[in-house]
Design an enzyme around this catalytic site. Structure first.
Site, PDB file in Angstrom:
ATOM      1  N   LEU A  19       0.902  -1.192  -0.214  1.00 44.58           N
ATOM      2  CA  LEU A  19      -0.023  -0.131   0.322  1.00 44.58           C
ATOM      3  C   LEU A  19       0.692   0.906   0.138  1.00 44.58           C
ATOM      4  CD1 LEU A  19      -1.174  -2.071   1.136  1.00 44.58           C
ATOM      5  CD2 LEU A  19      -3.023  -0.283   2.642  1.00 44.58           C
ATOM      6  N   TYR A  50       0.888   9.631  -9.812  1.00 50.01           N
ATOM      7  CA  TYR A  50      -0.046   9.197  -9.601  1.00 50.01           C
ATOM      8  C   TYR A  50      -0.631   8.050 -10.602  1.00 50.01           C
ATOM      9  CZ  TYR A  50      -3.277   6.894  -6.302  1.00 50.01           C
ATOM     10  OH  TYR A  50      -3.380   5.758  -5.223  1.00 50.01           O
TER      11      TYR A  50
END
Length: 312
Positions: free
Chosen positions: A73, A145
Site C-alpha cells: 500500500l 500517481y
C-alpha cells in the site's frame, strides 16, 4: 495457522485498518512505513500486541525480510501529497514495486498490489470495468500517481509471467473512514473538516462531477478476500457503485454535522475526472464481495473521528 504478513504503508489510512484486522485474525503483522503520509497515531494502540512490529523504512530502498504475504500500500494517495514531490511519488510506485516483488520472489510470498481507480484516468467508459484500458494524461500534474500505479500493475504482471510470483491486483475506488488525514485534500475529509469548523465548503467546478464512496471496512474485507483467493489474480475493482455528485455529498455532510457552512465554487483542477464509478461484477463473481456500509452510516463514523482529532 498464524501467518507473517508485511503491510507496506501500514501506518496510513487504509493500511492501519488492514493491520488491525489482520492482527485480530491472529496473524503476525509487520508494518513498514516511512511516515511521510502515515501517522503513528493510527497504529499506536496496536503496539501493545506482541505480534505487531513497526519498521521505519522508505520502500524506494531495498529491504530484506521473511514473510508469507505482502500487502503493498506504500504510496502517497491524495493529490496534495502525491503532487508535493511527484518524483518521489513515482519512485514509490515503481522502485517500491520492484523492491517488494523482490521480497515476494525470494520468500515465495503471495503479494497484493493496492492499485487505484486512477488507472482509468478521466474515463470514456462508465461505469469502469477492469477490461477498460483508461484515458490517462501521461504528462499532467496527476501523472506521477496515475502512471506510477499503471506501471506498478505492469511490473506485477511481468514478475508473475516471468518469475511465477504469486500476485493479486486490486483497484481501489474512493474510500473514506476514520484515520483519514484531515489535510489530505480529499473530498470527504475536506467537506467534513470544513463543516465541523464552520468554514465555507469548497466545491471544485460546478459540483456535478460524480464519485462513489466505500467505507474503509468494506475495502479491507475485499482486500483480504482477494489475498485468500486461490485462483483469481485480478485486477479487480473494489469500490461502492453508489454514485453521488459533489453537491449531494456536501449537502449530506452539512446535514449530518448540523453545520451552517455555505458552499463556495472554485475552478476544477487539471485532469480531475468528471465521473468515477466502479463496475463490481467481477468482485461479486470471484470474491462474493460487495460493500455493505451505507454512505450515511459511514459518514457518521467518520464525522465522530474528525470531531475527536480536531478536539471539537
Amino acid at each position: 495457522m498464524k501467518k507473517r504478513i508485511l503491510v507496506t504503508g501500514g501506518a496510513g489510512f487504509i493500511g492501519s485498518h488492514l493491520c488491525e484486522r489482520l492482527l485480530n485474525e491472529g496473524n503476525e503483522v509487520l508494518c513498514l512505513d516511512n511516515f511521510f503520509t502515515g501517522n503513528k497515531a493510527n497504529i499506536v494502540h496496536l503496539l501493545k500486541n506482541p505480534y505487531f512490529e513497526v519498521i521505519r523504512h522508505d520502500i524506494t530502498m531495498p529491504y530484506y525480510l521473511e514473510t508469507d504475504q505482502i500487502y503493498n500500500l506504500a504510496c502517497p494517495a491524495s493529490p496534495i501529497h502525491y503532487q508535493y514531490d511527484p518524483i518521489q511519488t513515482i519512485k514509490a510506485s515503481i522502485l517500491g514495486s520492484i523492491n517488494v516483488l523482490g521480497i515476494a520472489k525470494r520468500a515465495h510470498a503471495r503479494i497484493l498490489q493496492a492499485s487505484t481507480s486512477e488507472v482509468y484516468g478521466d474515463p470514456h467508459v462508465h461505469p469502469q470495468v477492469e477490461s477498460y484500458w483508461g484515458n490517462v494524461n501521461p504528462i499532467g500534474i496527476r501523472s506521477c500517481y496515475d502512471e506510477g500505479k499503471r506501471c506498478a500493475e505492469t511490473l506485477f504482471m511481468d514478475y508473475h509471467r516471468r518469475n511465477n510470483v504469486d500476485i493479486r491486483i486490486i483497484r481501489i475506488f474512493n474510500t473514506y473512514g476514520p484515520n483519514m488525514h484531515p489535510q489530505d485534500g480529499r473530498v470527504v475529509s475536506n467537506f467534513i473538516v470544513q463543516a465541523l469548523q464552520g468554514k465555507d465548503i469548497t466545491i471544485y467546478g460546478n459540483g456535478l462531477q460524480t464519485r462513489s464512496f466505500q467505507y474503509v471496512s468494506d475495502l479491507v474485507e475485499g482486500m483480504i478476500r482477494m489475498m485468500e483467493n486461490e485462483e483469481f489474480i485480478g485486477p479487480v475493482n473494489l469500490g461502492n457503485p453508489g454514485e453521488f455528485t459533489m453537491l449531494e455529498l456536501a449537502e449530506k455532510v452539512i446535514h449530518l454535522t448540523g453545520s451552517k457552512s455555505k458552499l463556495v465554487f472554485m475552478p476544477l483542477p487539471a485532469d480531475d475526472p468528471t465521473q468515477r464509478r466502479p463496475d463490481i461484477s467481477l468482485a461479486k463473481e470471484k470474491l462474493k464481495w460487495e460493500p455493505t456500509i451505507a454512505l450515511e452510516d459511514g459518514l457518521k463514523e467518520t464525522i465522530k473521528y474528525f470531531k475527536r482529532i480536531l478536539d471539537l
